[in-house]
Scaffold this motif. Structure first.
Motif, PDB file in Angstrom:
ATOM      1  N   VAL A   1     -23.137 -60.817  76.297  1.00 23.10           N
ATOM      2  CA  VAL A   1     -21.820 -60.329  75.874  1.00 23.10           C
ATOM      3  C   VAL A   1     -20.763 -60.455  76.966  1.00 23.10           C
ATOM      4  CG1 VAL A   1     -20.571 -58.289  75.041  1.00 23.10           C
ATOM      5  CG2 VAL A   1     -22.880 -58.764  74.214  1.00 23.10           C
ATOM      6  N   LEU A   2     -21.186 -60.387  78.230  1.00 27.82           N
ATOM      7  CA  LEU A   2     -20.242 -60.391  79.348  1.00 27.82           C
ATOM      8  C   LEU A   2     -19.302 -61.605  79.349  1.00 27.82           C
ATOM      9  CD1 LEU A   2     -19.440 -58.652  81.738  1.00 27.82           C
ATOM     10  CD2 LEU A   2     -21.048 -59.945  83.154  1.00 27.82           C
ATOM     11  N   PRO A   3     -19.804 -62.851  79.128  1.00 29.31           N
ATOM     12  CA  PRO A   3     -18.882 -64.002  79.139  1.00 29.31           C
ATOM     13  C   PRO A   3     -17.774 -63.896  78.097  1.00 29.31           C
ATOM     14  CG  PRO A   3     -21.161 -64.747  79.279  1.00 29.31           C
ATOM     15  CD  PRO A   3     -21.204 -63.285  78.972  1.00 29.31           C
ATOM     16  N   ILE A   4     -18.100 -63.426  76.871  1.00 29.10           N
ATOM     17  CA  ILE A   4     -17.082 -63.300  75.828  1.00 29.10           C
ATOM     18  C   ILE A   4     -16.065 -62.230  76.198  1.00 29.10           C
ATOM     19  CG2 ILE A   4     -16.698 -62.741  73.394  1.00 29.10           C
ATOM     20  CD1 ILE A   4     -19.551 -63.726  72.891  1.00 29.10           C
ATOM     21  N   THR A   5     -16.552 -61.135  76.771  1.00 26.42           N
ATOM     22  CA  THR A   5     -15.653 -60.058  77.197  1.00 26.42           C
ATOM     23  C   THR A   5     -14.673 -60.570  78.246  1.00 26.42           C
ATOM     24  OG1 THR A   5     -17.474 -58.487  76.832  1.00 26.42           O
ATOM     25  CG2 THR A   5     -15.581 -57.706  78.094  1.00 26.42           C
TER      26      THR A   5
ATOM     27  N   TRP B   1      -2.028 -75.164  69.653  1.00 28.73           N
ATOM     28  CA  TRP B   1      -3.183 -76.071  69.717  1.00 28.73           C
ATOM     29  C   TRP B   1      -4.191 -75.661  70.788  1.00 28.73           C
ATOM     30  CZ3 TRP B   1      -4.423 -79.506  66.092  1.00 28.73           C
ATOM     31  CH2 TRP B   1      -3.430 -79.869  65.182  1.00 28.73           C
ATOM     32  N   ILE B   2      -3.796 -74.693  71.617  1.00 36.59           N
ATOM     33  CA  ILE B   2      -4.762 -74.198  72.617  1.00 36.59           C
ATOM     34  C   ILE B   2      -5.900 -73.434  71.938  1.00 36.59           C
ATOM     35  CG2 ILE B   2      -3.806 -71.911  73.100  1.00 36.59           C
ATOM     36  CD1 ILE B   2      -4.143 -72.587  76.101  1.00 36.59           C
ATOM     37  N   LEU B   3      -5.710 -73.123  70.639  1.00 38.65           N
ATOM     38  CA  LEU B   3      -6.781 -72.507  69.860  1.00 38.65           C
ATOM     39  C   LEU B   3      -8.058 -73.352  69.892  1.00 38.65           C
ATOM     40  CD1 LEU B   3      -5.074 -71.134  66.623  1.00 38.65           C
ATOM     41  CD2 LEU B   3      -6.658 -69.861  68.072  1.00 38.65           C
ATOM     42  N   ILE B   4      -7.899 -74.674  69.958  1.00 40.68           N
ATOM     43  CA  ILE B   4      -9.076 -75.556  69.910  1.00 40.68           C
ATOM     44  C   ILE B   4      -9.923 -75.438  71.182  1.00 40.68           C
ATOM     45  CG2 ILE B   4      -9.854 -77.954  69.712  1.00 40.68           C
ATOM     46  CD1 ILE B   4      -7.341 -78.451  67.975  1.00 40.68           C
ATOM     47  N   PRO B   5      -9.348 -75.644  72.396  1.00 44.67           N
ATOM     48  CA  PRO B   5     -10.190 -75.464  73.587  1.00 44.67           C
ATOM     49  C   PRO B   5     -10.709 -74.037  73.754  1.00 44.67           C
ATOM     50  CG  PRO B   5      -7.890 -75.814  74.224  1.00 44.67           C
ATOM     51  CD  PRO B   5      -8.004 -76.135  72.762  1.00 44.67           C
ATOM     52  N   ILE B   6      -9.890 -73.050  73.349  1.00 41.43           N
ATOM     53  CA  ILE B   6     -10.370 -71.672  73.415  1.00 41.43           C
ATOM     54  C   ILE B   6     -11.540 -71.475  72.454  1.00 41.43           C
ATOM     55  CG2 ILE B   6      -9.765 -69.285  72.791  1.00 41.43           C
ATOM     56  CD1 ILE B   6      -7.015 -69.803  74.027  1.00 41.43           C
ATOM     57  N   GLY B   7     -11.439 -72.109  71.282  1.00 40.42           N
ATOM     58  CA  GLY B   7     -12.541 -72.065  70.323  1.00 40.42           C
ATOM     59  C   GLY B   7     -13.809 -72.664  70.888  1.00 40.42           C
ATOM     60  N   VAL B   8     -13.685 -73.758  71.638  1.00 44.60           N
ATOM     61  CA  VAL B   8     -14.847 -74.395  72.268  1.00 44.60           C
ATOM     62  C   VAL B   8     -15.524 -73.429  73.237  1.00 44.60           C
ATOM     63  CG1 VAL B   8     -15.572 -76.196  73.887  1.00 44.60           C
ATOM     64  CG2 VAL B   8     -13.998 -76.754  72.025  1.00 44.60           C
ATOM     65  N   ILE B   9     -14.720 -72.772  74.074  1.00 41.82           N
ATOM     66  CA  ILE B   9     -15.279 -71.850  75.080  1.00 41.82           C
ATOM     67  C   ILE B   9     -15.946 -70.649  74.410  1.00 41.82           C
ATOM     68  CG2 ILE B   9     -14.718 -70.334  77.021  1.00 41.82           C
ATOM     69  CD1 ILE B   9     -12.351 -72.247  77.616  1.00 41.82           C
ATOM     70  N   ILE B  10     -15.242 -70.052  73.426  1.00 37.64           N
ATOM     71  CA  ILE B  10     -15.805 -68.893  72.737  1.00 37.64           C
ATOM     72  C   ILE B  10     -17.061 -69.285  71.972  1.00 37.64           C
ATOM     73  CG2 ILE B  10     -15.408 -67.197  70.912  1.00 37.64           C
ATOM     74  CD1 ILE B  10     -12.471 -67.128  71.746  1.00 37.64           C
ATOM     75  N   GLY B  11     -17.024 -70.436  71.297  1.00 41.84           N
ATOM     76  CA  GLY B  11     -18.187 -70.901  70.541  1.00 41.84           C
ATOM     77  C   GLY B  11     -19.396 -71.124  71.409  1.00 41.84           C
TER      78      GLY B  11
ATOM     79  N   TYR C   1     -20.226 -69.587  74.152  1.00 42.25           N
ATOM     80  CA  TYR C   1     -20.838 -68.336  74.616  1.00 42.25           C
ATOM     81  C   TYR C   1     -21.201 -67.367  73.495  1.00 42.25           C
ATOM     82  CZ  TYR C   1     -19.785 -69.605  79.435  1.00 42.25           C
ATOM     83  OH  TYR C   1     -19.754 -70.251  80.652  1.00 42.25           O
ATOM     84  N   ILE C   2     -20.520 -67.467  72.350  1.00 42.84           N
ATOM     85  CA  ILE C   2     -20.732 -66.458  71.310  1.00 42.84           C
ATOM     86  C   ILE C   2     -22.117 -66.552  70.688  1.00 42.84           C
ATOM     87  CG2 ILE C   2     -19.943 -67.655  69.204  1.00 42.84           C
ATOM     88  CD1 ILE C   2     -18.259 -65.096  68.644  1.00 42.84           C
ATOM     89  N   VAL C   3     -22.679 -67.762  70.648  1.00 43.16           N
ATOM     90  CA  VAL C   3     -24.014 -67.914  70.056  1.00 43.16           C
ATOM     91  C   VAL C   3     -25.068 -67.208  70.906  1.00 43.16           C
ATOM     92  CG1 VAL C   3     -24.637 -70.091  71.197  1.00 43.16           C
ATOM     93  CG2 VAL C   3     -25.556 -69.569  68.934  1.00 43.16           C
ATOM     94  N   LYS C   4     -24.796 -67.072  72.200  1.00 42.29           N
ATOM     95  CA  LYS C   4     -25.745 -66.365  73.075  1.00 42.29           C
ATOM     96  C   LYS C   4     -25.785 -64.868  72.777  1.00 42.29           C
ATOM     97  CE  LYS C   4     -24.920 -69.616  76.910  1.00 42.29           C
ATOM     98  NZ  LYS C   4     -26.242 -70.233  76.962  1.00 42.29           N
ATOM     99  N   ALA C   5     -24.730 -64.372  72.132  1.00 38.13           N
ATOM    100  CA  ALA C   5     -24.658 -62.950  71.826  1.00 38.13           C
ATOM    101  C   ALA C   5     -25.247 -62.602  70.469  1.00 38.13           C
ATOM    102  CB  ALA C   5     -23.201 -62.484  71.870  1.00 38.13           C
ATOM    103  N   GLU C   6     -25.720 -63.605  69.723  1.00 41.24           N
ATOM    104  CA  GLU C   6     -26.312 -63.337  68.418  1.00 41.24           C
ATOM    105  C   GLU C   6     -27.731 -62.814  68.582  1.00 41.24           C
ATOM    106  OE1 GLU C   6     -24.734 -63.180  65.843  1.00 41.24           O
ATOM    107  OE2 GLU C   6     -23.087 -64.607  65.835  1.00 41.24           O
ATOM    108  N   PRO C   7     -28.036 -61.605  68.101  1.00 41.93           N
ATOM    109  CA  PRO C   7     -29.390 -61.062  68.244  1.00 41.93           C
ATOM    110  C   PRO C   7     -30.451 -61.939  67.599  1.00 41.93           C
ATOM    111  CG  PRO C   7     -27.852 -59.365  67.512  1.00 41.93           C
ATOM    112  CD  PRO C   7     -27.130 -60.667  67.447  1.00 41.93           C
ATOM    113  N   ALA C   8     -30.161 -62.469  66.402  1.00 41.22           N
ATOM    114  CA  ALA C   8     -31.158 -63.268  65.684  1.00 41.22           C
ATOM    115  C   ALA C   8     -31.489 -64.556  66.425  1.00 41.22           C
ATOM    116  CB  ALA C   8     -30.647 -63.589  64.276  1.00 41.22           C
ATOM    117  N   VAL C   9     -30.523 -65.104  67.157  1.00 40.59           N
ATOM    118  CA  VAL C   9     -30.772 -66.330  67.922  1.00 40.59           C
ATOM    119  C   VAL C   9     -31.821 -66.074  69.003  1.00 40.59           C
ATOM    120  CG1 VAL C   9     -29.754 -67.938  69.599  1.00 40.59           C
ATOM    121  CG2 VAL C   9     -28.538 -67.395  67.491  1.00 40.59           C
TER     122      VAL C   9
END
Length: 504
Positions: free
Chosen positions: A16-20, A330-340, A342-350
């Motif tokens: 969770v720390l990277p997303i925070t 359009w900065i939404l796209i690179p921000i989406g890449v960064i969040i995407g 790290y966010i999968v690492k925060a999924e409990p089921a993963v």
């Protein structure tokens, strides 16, 4: 503190720390937020970390042994009618208890919550039957996936456009932190009881098939059901003046999520009680351990859902609208890449899936390899989702080529990689995706004047599709490195069978 629990909480903190940090950096540089909003988000992050730690330990102690026990008993019954009936009931019960589905149902304003939840639950029940029968009758997973996805896309052309993205999203959220430990363990129990060389590789694929059922059922719902028009409005964050206000927001939400989790967990607990009474499958120490696991699971899910819904979702929507309103949308796209990434690492089921894959493959596919492949795949998926939000590109232009490539790859890699890849697709799109990324996309979509139903929804579907390609490419790399393709295909299941013997 329990050493195992401490270990799980440390894993949650690392996830969770990277997303925070990313959200805090954006709030400082691009989308300034009030101190109260930041306090709300940080408190949500703390509850998320504690909740994930408790949940993962609880799933390991309760859902995994229950799934293995049910799977093992099912295949030993040798009565198809019993297998079909129990598989359907378990699929429906586990799905109704799935928190991810509750989150999505709340986001889809045009369909009543219970209508969507029961439609999805029936779809999972039907396809869990199909998945179990596939293991029993040794049917090729790649062939079944090919047939069902062709049928799915044909069906989608007859369903209204407003249902397409929601349908594919429902397939992604169905297989979340509640269903994955149970269904994965059920596959292990089924394959262990089969005791043949191909049984282990067949243990993967249950999650993959169970992800198809909800999509088909929601598409059918779209054909026969006339939804009411519903306006989507931007999420508003309550004015926070003091630390007491922050505490009040979370404390007042706890009873609601506590009630939801208890109601959804009661049928699962009932299944355990009935199963134990009739089979005496577990001795006293195991029963006590499973009961404690249920307590951990319930506490973890209550904290998790409270954290993400009160602290994460509103901030996600605020960030999305703030970024889309700016001159550098359009900065939404690179921000989406960064969040995407790290966010999968925060999924409990993963994390549950990654650990089971590492155990079952004897380390051939390590936890780290799975995490890296999934993170890269999801990063690309979120980038494409942000492109859709900004441009309004139809989701078909992405998912049809994506699934076509996935099905082609499924014919080129060892069968075990096919099952792992399609299972990963279901579990990568969990509560963090539906409670942070989806609000982020919805907030951005409202700001640019897009259609939320067709342009914002679909992000969960894209996140679910990405691992299908990423993991199978990893399978191709594995085959290439082994230099001899036939030898790689033959030896991998043998390694898994050795590990399977430990489960029996």
């Amino acid at each position: 503190m329990n050493e195992k629990l401490k270990e799980k909480i440390k894993e949650s903190l690392a996830s969770v720390l990277p997303i925070t940090v990313i959200v805090l950096l954006i709030s400082i540089t691009l989308v300034p937020m009030e101190i109260g909003t930041i306090a709300l988000f940080l408190t949500g992050a703390l509850l998320l970390i504690l909740g994930m730690g408790l949940f993962q330990l609880g799933a390991e102690m309760a859902m995994t042994p229950l799934g293995q026990g049910v799977g093992g008993r099912l295949i030993k019954s040798n009565r198809i009618i019993v297998i079909v009936l129990i598989s359907f009931i378990m699929g429906v019960i586990i799905t109704i208890a799935e928190p991810d589905l509750q989150v999505l149902a709340n986001q889809v304003a045009s369909i009543p919550n219970q209508v969507l939840i029961w439609t999805v639950a029936v779809g999972v029940g039907i396809f869990l039957i199909i998945a179990v029968l596939r293991i029993l009758f040794h049917i090729s997973l790649s062939k079944m996936l090919f047939v069902f996805y062709i049928l799915l896309f044909v069906l989608s052309f007859f369903s209204p456009d407003s249902f397409t993205a929601v349908a594919f999203d429902s397939g992604g959220v169905t297989t979340g932190p509640m269903t994955v430990p149970f269904i994965m363990a059920m596959g292990v129990g089924l394959s262990a009881a089969r005791s043949d060389r191909d049984g282990a590789s067949d243990s993967f694929g249950l999650v993959a098939l169970c992800s198809i059922g909800p999509i088909m059922m929601v598409l059918l719902l779209g054909i026969f059901y006339n939804p009411t028009d519903a306006a989507y409005t931007a999420t508003e964050i309550t004015n926070i003046s003091t630390t007491y206000d922050v505490l009040h927001q979370f404390v007042s939400a706890l009873p609601q999520y506590g009630e939801e989790v208890l109601i959804s967990m009661l049928p699962v607990a009932g299944v355990f009680v009935i199963f134990q009474i009739f089979t005496r499958n577990y001795h006293k120490r195991q029963v006590l351990r499973i009961i404690v696991g249920f307590v951990y699971t319930i506490l973890g899910l209550v904290l998790f859902l409270t954290g993400v819904n009160v602290g994460f979702a509103p901030v996600g929507s605020l960030l999305g609208s703030g970024l889309a309103d700016s001159s550098f949308k359009w900065i939404l796209i690179p921000i989406g890449v960064i969040i995407g990434y790290y966010i999968v690492k925060a999924e409990p089921a993963v994390q549950v899936l990654n650990n089971q894959v590492e155990d079952l493959t004897g380390g051939t596919i390590s936890h780290k390899m799975m995490n890296t492949a999934l993170s890269i795949g999801v990063a690309c998926a979120v980038a494409l989702a942000m492109v859709r939000v900004l441009t309004g590109i139809n989701i078909y232009w992405i998912i049809i080529p994506g699934y076509a490539l996935s099905l082609v790859l499924s014919r080129l890699v060892p069968p075990v990689f096919v099952g792992i890849a399609f299972d990963s697709g279901g579990v990568a799109s969990g509560p963090m995706t539906s409670t942070f990324l989806l609000p982020l996309a919805m907030g951005a979509c409202l700001s640019v004047g897009g259609n939320v139903v067709t342009d914002a929804f679909g992000i969960v579907a894209l996140v679910a599709m990405a691992p299908l390609i990423a993991i199978q490419i990893m399978g191709l790399i594995y085959v290439h490195k082994s230099k001899a393709v036939p030898q790689a295909v033959e030896e991998l299941p043998d390694e898994i069978v050795d590990i399977e013997e430990d489960f029996e």
